[in-house]
Design a protein around this motif. Structure first.
Motif, mmCIF file in Angstrom:
data_model
loop_
_atom_site.group_PDB
_atom_site.id
_atom_site.type_symbol
_atom_site.label_atom_id
_atom_site.label_comp_id
_atom_site.label_asym_id
_atom_site.label_seq_id
_atom_site.Cartn_x
_atom_site.Cartn_y
_atom_site.Cartn_z
ATOM 1 N N SER A 192 0.831 -1.208 0.000
ATOM 2 C CA SER A 192 0.000 0.000 0.000
ATOM 3 C C SER A 192 0.863 1.255 0.000
ATOM 4 O O SER A 192 2.034 1.222 0.388
ATOM 5 C CB SER A 192 -0.916 0.026 1.234
ATOM 6 O OG SER A 192 -1.704 -1.136 1.314
ATOM 7 N N VAL A 273 -3.699 5.260 5.559
ATOM 8 C CA VAL A 273 -3.696 5.017 4.111
ATOM 9 C C VAL A 273 -4.981 5.590 3.526
ATOM 10 O O VAL A 273 -5.916 5.941 4.248
ATOM 11 C CB VAL A 273 -3.618 3.505 3.783
ATOM 12 C CG1 VAL A 273 -2.298 2.913 4.215
ATOM 13 C CG2 VAL A 273 -4.785 2.749 4.428
ATOM 14 N N ASP A 277 -6.862 2.000 -0.423
ATOM 15 C CA ASP A 277 -5.854 1.071 0.093
ATOM 16 C C ASP A 277 -6.340 0.416 1.382
ATOM 17 O O ASP A 277 -6.057 -0.764 1.640
ATOM 18 C CB ASP A 277 -4.535 1.802 0.343
ATOM 19 C CG ASP A 277 -3.668 1.881 -0.906
ATOM 20 O OD1 ASP A 277 -3.919 1.113 -1.849
ATOM 21 O OD2 ASP A 277 -2.750 2.706 -0.935
ATOM 22 N N ARG A 280 -8.595 -2.434 0.520
ATOM 23 C CA ARG A 280 -7.816 -3.574 0.030
ATOM 24 C C ARG A 280 -7.132 -4.307 1.173
ATOM 25 O O ARG A 280 -7.042 -5.540 1.170
ATOM 26 C CB ARG A 280 -6.791 -3.106 -1.005
ATOM 27 C CG ARG A 280 -7.378 -2.874 -2.386
ATOM 28 C CD ARG A 280 -6.294 -2.686 -3.435
ATOM 29 N NE ARG A 280 -5.623 -1.405 -3.287
ATOM 30 C CZ ARG A 280 -6.015 -0.281 -3.884
ATOM 31 N NH1 ARG A 280 -7.105 -0.283 -4.650
ATOM 32 N NH2 ARG A 280 -5.339 0.837 -3.720
#
Length: 326
Positions: A192, A273, A277, A280
């Protein structure tokens, strides 16, 4: 007249205001490591931490090997906080004159054991003796990855806040047995775009405030998402039992959540983040340890705690602080 009391961080800010940062220092005072440029092409990470007997450890309850391991581990954790690779360490010891050579040997064994685990070489240092308690200082050097060092100052409004592992109650033993999240930081950095990161050494809220202040943003933490360790629950139970029938005269017993928010020396990674991200990471984390989405970065420069009902309350700075003065 008594000297004015100043917190550790007020002193750091004062020193910082008087320092001129050279152009080859990419990140100076105010982060987990300094980031410096060696020559024209190479970039290095430098950090140092001092441990004091009676403050960071007690030789009546911890072995010298455990103390040595912790002294090296806290520095490795600083390198992890920048998503870097540790390489070299120098160690300075202030030994009590009455201590035998076995103390120093066991300290070194503890340091060497965890340093070797992370391919870090102890390359020098200094040893002195005096009539005071044991003092250990480790300075560690490393390097960032090709993606660069991750600092505290990159958090952006809308970012999701994450933390690794579980929090609270480290005083019950984990302060000596933790494993620095060096590998996890590298995995996250590859997976990331990390906007900001640091390790949790002074307590979750205290360290989050460092990110917020360096980034010029605020945050909302989700109370029911904070990963509370079994040790934090045990610390609450111990305190409640100690209060006994005198609870009315005792200070309020800290809840497990209080411990998770404020206890220091967890040495987990706290990072932010983008929402994409973050989603994810929740769907497919590269880590083998627990990973928790615990809040969001906001524009307003405040820090608040949101409970399950949706209500929010100001979250004051809490955690460990080395104060100087009376």
């Amino acid at each position: 007249m008594l000297p004015e009391k100043k917190s550790e961080f007020q002193l750091i800010d004062r020193f910082r205001s008087h320092v001129t940062t050279p152009t080859n220092v990419l990140t100076g005072i105010g982060d987990d490591c300094a980031v410096v440029r060696w020559g024209t092409t190479n970039t290095g990470l430098i950090t140092t931490d001092m441990l004091l007997e009676g403050v960071h450890f007690d030789l009546a309850t911890a072995t010298p090997r455990q103390v040595g391991r912790k002294a090296m581990g806290v520095n490795l954790s600083d390198i992890a906080a920048m998503a870097g690779r540790p390489q070299y360490a120098v160690v300075s010891l202030g030994l009590n004159r009455a201590a035998g050579p076995s103390l120093a040997e066991e300290l070194f064994a503890g340091m060497q054991e965890i340093a070797a685990e992370f391919d870090t070489a102890i390359i020098g240092g200094d040893t002195n003796s005096w009539n005071g308690p044991l003092v250990i200082n480790v300075a560690l050097m490393g390097e960032p990855t090709s993606r660069g060092a991750v600092t505290r100052s990159g958090a952006k409004p809308g970012d999701w806040i994450f933390v690794t592992g579980e929090l609270g109650g480290s005083i019950l033993g984990r302060q000596f047995s933790f494993t620095p999240r060096v590998r996890e930081a590298l995995q996250l950095h590859e997976h990331s775009a990390l906007h900001s990161m640091m390790d949790v050494s002074d307590g979750l809220v205290a360290d989050l405030y460092h990110i917020l202040e360096e980034s010029g943003v605020g945050a909302v933490l989700f109370a029911d998402a904070i990963p509370i360790s079994a040790a934090a629950r045990e610390a609450t139970a111990i305190a409640a039992n100690s209060a006994g029938s005198f609870k009315a005269q005792q200070p309020r017993v800290l809840t497990p959540l209080d411990h998770a928010l404020s206890d220091g020396e967890d040495f987990e990674l706290l990072f932010t983040v983008s929402p994409d991200d973050g989603a994810r990471l929740l769907q497919s984390s590269p880590l083998s340890c627990r990973l928790s989405y615990i809040g969001q970065i906001i524009n307003e420069p405040t820090c608040r705690l949101r409970v399950a009902s949706g209500e929010e309350a100001p979250l004051p700075r809490m955690g460990w602080d080395h104060s100087v003065g009376q």
